[in-house]
Design a protein around this motif. Structure first.
Motif, short mmCIF file in Angstrom:
data_model
loop_
_atom_site.label_atom_id
_atom_site.label_comp_id
_atom_site.label_asym_id
_atom_site.label_seq_id
_atom_site.Cartn_x
_atom_site.Cartn_y
_atom_site.Cartn_z
N GLY A 138 64.65 46.51 61.51
CA GLY A 138 64.09 45.47 60.65
C GLY A 138 64.06 45.80 59.17
O GLY A 138 63.53 45.03 58.38
N LEU A 139 64.65 46.93 58.77
CA LEU A 139 64.65 47.31 57.36
C LEU A 139 65.83 46.72 56.60
O LEU A 139 65.79 46.58 55.38
N GLY A 140 66.90 46.43 57.29
CA GLY A 140 68.08 45.85 56.64
C GLY A 140 69.02 46.89 56.05
O GLY A 140 70.13 46.56 55.65
N THR A 141 68.55 48.13 55.94
CA THR A 141 69.38 49.20 55.38
C THR A 141 69.27 50.45 56.25
O THR A 141 68.26 50.65 56.93
N THR A 142 70.29 51.26 56.20
CA THR A 142 70.27 52.54 56.91
C THR A 142 70.83 53.61 55.96
O THR A 142 71.59 53.31 55.04
N PHE A 143 70.42 54.85 56.20
CA PHE A 143 70.91 55.95 55.37
C PHE A 143 72.27 56.43 55.88
O PHE A 143 72.47 56.62 57.07
N HIS A 144 73.19 56.59 54.93
CA HIS A 144 74.50 57.15 55.22
C HIS A 144 74.76 58.31 54.27
O HIS A 144 74.21 58.36 53.17
N VAL A 145 75.62 59.21 54.68
CA VAL A 145 75.96 60.35 53.82
C VAL A 145 76.77 59.84 52.63
O VAL A 145 77.74 59.10 52.79
N ASN A 146 76.34 60.21 51.43
CA ASN A 146 77.01 59.82 50.20
C ASN A 146 78.10 60.85 49.89
O ASN A 146 77.83 61.95 49.43
N MET A 147 79.34 60.47 50.15
CA MET A 147 80.44 61.42 50.01
C MET A 147 80.67 61.83 48.55
O MET A 147 81.17 62.91 48.28
N GLU A 148 80.28 60.97 47.60
CA GLU A 148 80.41 61.34 46.18
C GLU A 148 79.46 62.47 45.82
O GLU A 148 79.74 63.26 44.92
N ALA A 149 78.32 62.52 46.49
CA ALA A 149 77.37 63.62 46.25
C ALA A 149 77.82 64.88 46.98
O ALA A 149 77.61 66.00 46.50
N VAL A 150 78.42 64.71 48.16
CA VAL A 150 78.89 65.87 48.94
C VAL A 150 80.08 66.53 48.24
O VAL A 150 80.16 67.75 48.14
N ILE A 151 81.01 65.70 47.71
CA ILE A 151 82.18 66.23 46.99
C ILE A 151 82.15 65.62 45.59
O ILE A 151 82.82 64.63 45.31
N PRO A 152 81.38 66.20 44.67
CA PRO A 152 81.27 65.64 43.32
C PRO A 152 82.54 65.82 42.49
O PRO A 152 82.80 65.06 41.56
N ASP A 153 83.33 66.84 42.81
CA ASP A 153 84.53 67.13 42.02
C ASP A 153 85.58 67.74 42.94
O ASP A 153 85.48 68.90 43.34
N ASN A 154 86.64 66.96 43.27
CA ASN A 154 87.64 67.46 44.22
C ASN A 154 88.68 68.37 43.57
O ASN A 154 89.62 68.82 44.23
N THR A 155 88.50 68.66 42.26
CA THR A 155 89.41 69.62 41.63
C THR A 155 88.91 71.06 41.83
O THR A 155 89.62 72.01 41.51
N LEU A 156 87.68 71.18 42.36
CA LEU A 156 87.14 72.50 42.64
C LEU A 156 87.50 72.92 44.06
O LEU A 156 87.73 72.09 44.93
N SER A 157 87.50 74.23 44.28
CA SER A 157 87.73 74.75 45.62
C SER A 157 86.39 74.87 46.36
O SER A 157 85.33 74.70 45.75
N ILE A 158 86.46 75.20 47.64
CA ILE A 158 85.23 75.37 48.42
C ILE A 158 84.41 76.53 47.87
O ILE A 158 83.19 76.45 47.73
N SER A 159 85.08 77.62 47.52
CA SER A 159 84.36 78.78 46.99
C SER A 159 83.75 78.52 45.62
O SER A 159 82.81 79.20 45.21
N GLU A 160 84.27 77.51 44.90
CA GLU A 160 83.73 77.16 43.58
C GLU A 160 82.63 76.09 43.66
O GLU A 160 82.11 75.65 42.65
N GLY A 161 82.30 75.67 44.89
CA GLY A 161 81.25 74.66 45.05
C GLY A 161 81.77 73.24 45.14
O GLY A 161 81.04 72.29 44.85
N GLY A 162 83.03 73.07 45.54
CA GLY A 162 83.61 71.73 45.66
C GLY A 162 82.89 70.88 46.69
O GLY A 162 82.77 69.67 46.54
N ILE A 163 82.44 71.52 47.78
CA ILE A 163 81.60 70.83 48.77
C ILE A 163 80.17 71.26 48.47
O ILE A 163 79.74 72.37 48.81
N ALA A 164 79.41 70.37 47.81
CA ALA A 164 78.11 70.73 47.23
C ALA A 164 77.13 71.36 48.22
O ALA A 164 76.49 72.36 47.90
N PRO A 165 76.95 70.82 49.44
CA PRO A 165 75.97 71.43 50.36
C PRO A 165 76.29 72.87 50.72
O PRO A 165 75.39 73.65 51.04
N LEU A 166 77.56 73.24 50.65
CA LEU A 166 77.93 74.62 50.98
C LEU A 166 77.63 75.57 49.82
O LEU A 166 77.60 76.78 50.00
N GLY A 167 77.41 75.02 48.64
CA GLY A 167 77.14 75.86 47.49
C GLY A 167 75.69 76.25 47.34
O GLY A 167 75.32 76.97 46.43
#
Length: 706
Positions: free
Chosen positions: A50-79
């Motif tokens: 009944g809320l009309g909205t649901t939470f979804h993973v925001n991929m722009e927040a997870v990968i803020p900059d795809n020019t970075l590597s994983i070790s450089e923090g390209g996937i934010a939660p892993l950093g």
């Protein structure tokens, strides 16, 4: 129970004892009012509840900059260092699947990235049964996206859940599309409209749809709906009469302004048609454009005419002059006021020599500036804003100017500024993760290094908060008291003079000055502490005096008295003087924050900003700052805002008040109407040019002021 009867060879006709749709074959339960309420389990969508909205993973927040590597923090939660074991797990998966940790994410194959994000090559999110889920340390790798979903829905600690939430965003429910009701409820329609579609219409459009509805339904339904339609139309008309034509029935109450909530309550009272009641309204014109003022006045007169008394606390000139009897309290604020300086019919008040009468009769007024500022020659440009009712608009904000955004209620001002521009600036200046409403692009961010939103929310929510602590100069006053020779002899430091520290405060009231007496079934009662008599400190601390005054005496001083007392201490005097300059000379330094009005709290915040050193590249945003302010208070407010602009900053104000609009350097008028009839920028430029725009309601009223 359904059965089939053979009508012709090879043709079946279905019969059912239940309500059944012939086209789909779906059968329905007997409808009840609960089935059309999203607050009831009988009607609420089972997915979003009944809320009309649901939470979804925001991929722009997870990968803020795809020019970075994983070790450089390209996937934010892993950093995040705090979740190092997750990073180690991802390392193992990367090693097993030969995924490079040093290549930019944009260079990785899609299948490799999907394995890290979703735990599979297809990039499919796992459906998780959160209610029956149990933690299994030996479960196969689930992927970053599924891990965030699991921690958000079933986090073992509040901190972990909040961390996961920073990577989530609200989206319309995929099952009901934001309608909040289950699909069976949405199949029931009146004149080809379901209840969600009607709830999503502006009130004026809904009223228009209901006109002549009887002509579009059959006789049976006409008989059933006669009394219902009469009741609905009456209630709708009450809301239209108080200027709320642009609202929708499904508008969340938390998004309503104080003025909108108040007018909804007013419409409810008008609809009740009670007599012999005394109504007390506090600032009912809040958030209301001048165009709609006469509607509000007529609604108040209607309450009076049916036999009620209406008492209104108000600063609006039109409402004051429409009153039957006017009471003016003053002559000024704080301890300078508290007396009835005039009362009588509005016409008789115009001849008196009071501050309010001076503004009503035109003897006193806020002058139009002789010339408008030229600004810094730089522009912040927001293109393609399309949130809520905005019609893909482009707005230009010239920097180094006093900008006013105006328009009728519901035209899209808050959507453009508070929900689109401010989140963009906040993300640019501070790295905020607040998501703005849709827009295409923005230019000129490099000219801004700080954004400050100054609203009328309290400066503190406990009696311990006060102007001295909020503005920051109380620390310097405590340091001053610690430098007194007697304090040095006793070994007192600045902390001794804090009412939040055990050494110096009164331990009976713990530095609050008041004791709370809990009353069963009644609100708590506050009484002065019998030990310190409200002074907050113990006897030893109060024995230390500067110029004959104790620290408690200083907190009891008004701003005016404190300016004189600390005149020889420049670094303290300068900050207190700013409070006096914004018109708050009557409040005390230790006055409880909960006793300050919204306008007073806002001016305390403004004085704090004025007391800081700025770079001249700050962008200030104020929403309806004149709420609750007298004409004289508005003059003080404008003086403060002009000082901020004169230092090279940009001040943007969302406002309906004509006195503020006429002194602006640059006006952005949105409209022409509210809701679906608004969302367009009608004009950008000086107030003198705005009055030439025929379709602008603001321009029509502004012409009377210029």
């Amino acid at each position: 129970m359904a059965g089939c009867l053979k009508k012709k060879a090879g043709e079946l006709v279905q019969y059912s004892k239940l309500l059944m749709c012939e086209d789909t074959g779906i059968s329905y339960e007997e409808p009840s009012p609960n089935a059309f309420s999203f607050n009831s389990p009988y009607g609420a969508c089972p997915v979003c509840r009944g809320l009309g909205t649901t939470f979804h993973v925001n991929m722009e927040a997870v990968i803020p900059d795809n020019t970075l590597s994983i070790s450089e923090g390209g996937i934010a939660p892993l950093g995040e260092e705090r979740e190092a074991h997750v990073y180690r797990q991802a390392q193992e998966i990367a090693k097993k699947n030969k995924i490079s940790l040093t290549k930019p994410l944009s260079a990785l194959p899609e299948k490799s990235l999907n394995i890290l994000l979703y735990g599979n090559e297809e990039g499919v999110e796992t459906e998780i049964d959160f209610e029956n889920m149990k933690f299994d340390p030996y479960a196969p790798y689930e992927g970053i996206v599924n891990m965030l979903k699991r921690w958000f829905n079933n986090g073992h600690s509040e901190g972990l859940r909040e961390w996961a939430e920073s990577y989530m965003q609200l989206q319309p429910c995929e099952s009901c599309g934001g309608a909040r009701l289950k699909k069976e409820s949405l199949w029931f329609k009146v004149d080809d409209r379901n209840i969600a579609e009607l709830s999503n219409m502006n009130l004026d459009n809904l009223a228009a749809w209901m006109d002549g509805l009887e002509l579009r339904i059959d006789n049976k339904r006409k008989v059933i709906s006669r009394d219902l339609l009469k009741e609905i139309r009456e209630r709708l008309q009450f809301l239209l009469d108080v200027g709320l034509t642009y609202l929708t029935l499904n508008r969340p109450s938390r998004t309503l302004s104080g003025g909108e909530s108040q007018r909804i309550r007013l419409a409810t009272q008008i609809g009740s048609q009670l007599q012999g009641i005394t109504y007390v309204l506090d600032e009912p014109s809040i958030g209301l454009h001048q165009r709609d003022n006469h509607r509000l006045i007529e609604a108040l007169k209607n309450l009076r005419d049916i036999g009620n008394s209406v008492i209104v606390v108000e600063h609006d000139k039109d409402i004051m002059m429409a009153a039957d009897y006017l009471i003016d309290i003053g002559p000024k604020a704080g301890y300078h006021g508290g007396r009835v300086v005039a009362q009588g019919k509005p016409e008789s008040m115009l001849t008196l020599d009071t501050l309010t009468a001076g503004y009503l009769n035109g003897r006193l007024k806020i002058e139009v500036p002789a010339e408008r500022r030229k600004g810094l020659g730089k522009v912040l440009e927001l293109k393609g804003a399309s949130g809520n009712n905005l019609q893909n608009v482009t707005a230009k904000f010239p920097l180094g100017k006093f900008i006013v955004v105006t328009g009728v209620s519901g035209s899209g001002k808050s959507t453009l500024i508070n929900e689109t521009l401010y989140p963009i600036l906040s993300t640019h200046a501070y790295g905020s993760r607040v998501s703005p409403l849709p827009y295409k692009n923005v230019k000129g961010l490099e000219h801004i290094d700080k954004v400050i939103e100054i609203d009328q929310s309290p400066i503190g929510r406990t009696p311990r908060s006060n102007p001295a602590t909020y503005c920051g100069f109380f620390t310097e006053i405590r340091t001053l008291f610690a430098s007194v020779p007697e304090a040095k002899i006793r070994g007192y430091n600045a902390g001794r003079f804090s009412f939040n520290v055990k050494a110096g405060r009164c331990e009976v009231c713990e530095g609050g000055g008041m004791r709370v007496i809990e009353m069963n079934f009644l609100p708590d009662v506050y009484v002065h502490c019998e030990k310190c008599n409200g002074k907050r400190y113990n006897r030893e601390t109060l024995e230390i005096r500067y110029k004959g005054k104790s620290i408690a005496d200083v907190l009891e001083m008004t701003v005016e008295e404190a300016c004189e007392f600390f005149q020889s201490i420049p670094y303290i005097y300068r900050k207190i003087k700013v409070l006096e300059e914004v018109g708050l000379g009557y409040i005390t330094l230790g006055q409880s924050a909960v006793t300050l009005s919204g306008g007073e709290a806002q001016r305390v915040k403004l004085s704090t900003e004025l007391g800081k050193r700025d770079t001249g590249k700050t962008f200030y945003i104020l929403d309806e700052p004149t709420t609750g302010l007298h004409f004289e208070d508005i003059r003080h407010l404008l003086d403060v805002l002009n000082k901020l602009v004169d230092r090279g900053n940009t001040v943007l104000v969302i406002e309906h008040n004509m006195d503020v609009i006429k002194v602006a350097d640059h006006v952005i008028d949105i409209g022409p109407e509210g809701g679906d009839g608004g969302g367009n920028i009608l004009f950008e430029g000086t107030p003198e040019d705005l009055i030439k725009v025929k379709e602008s309601h603001t321009g029509r009223f502004l012409a009377m002021e210029l």
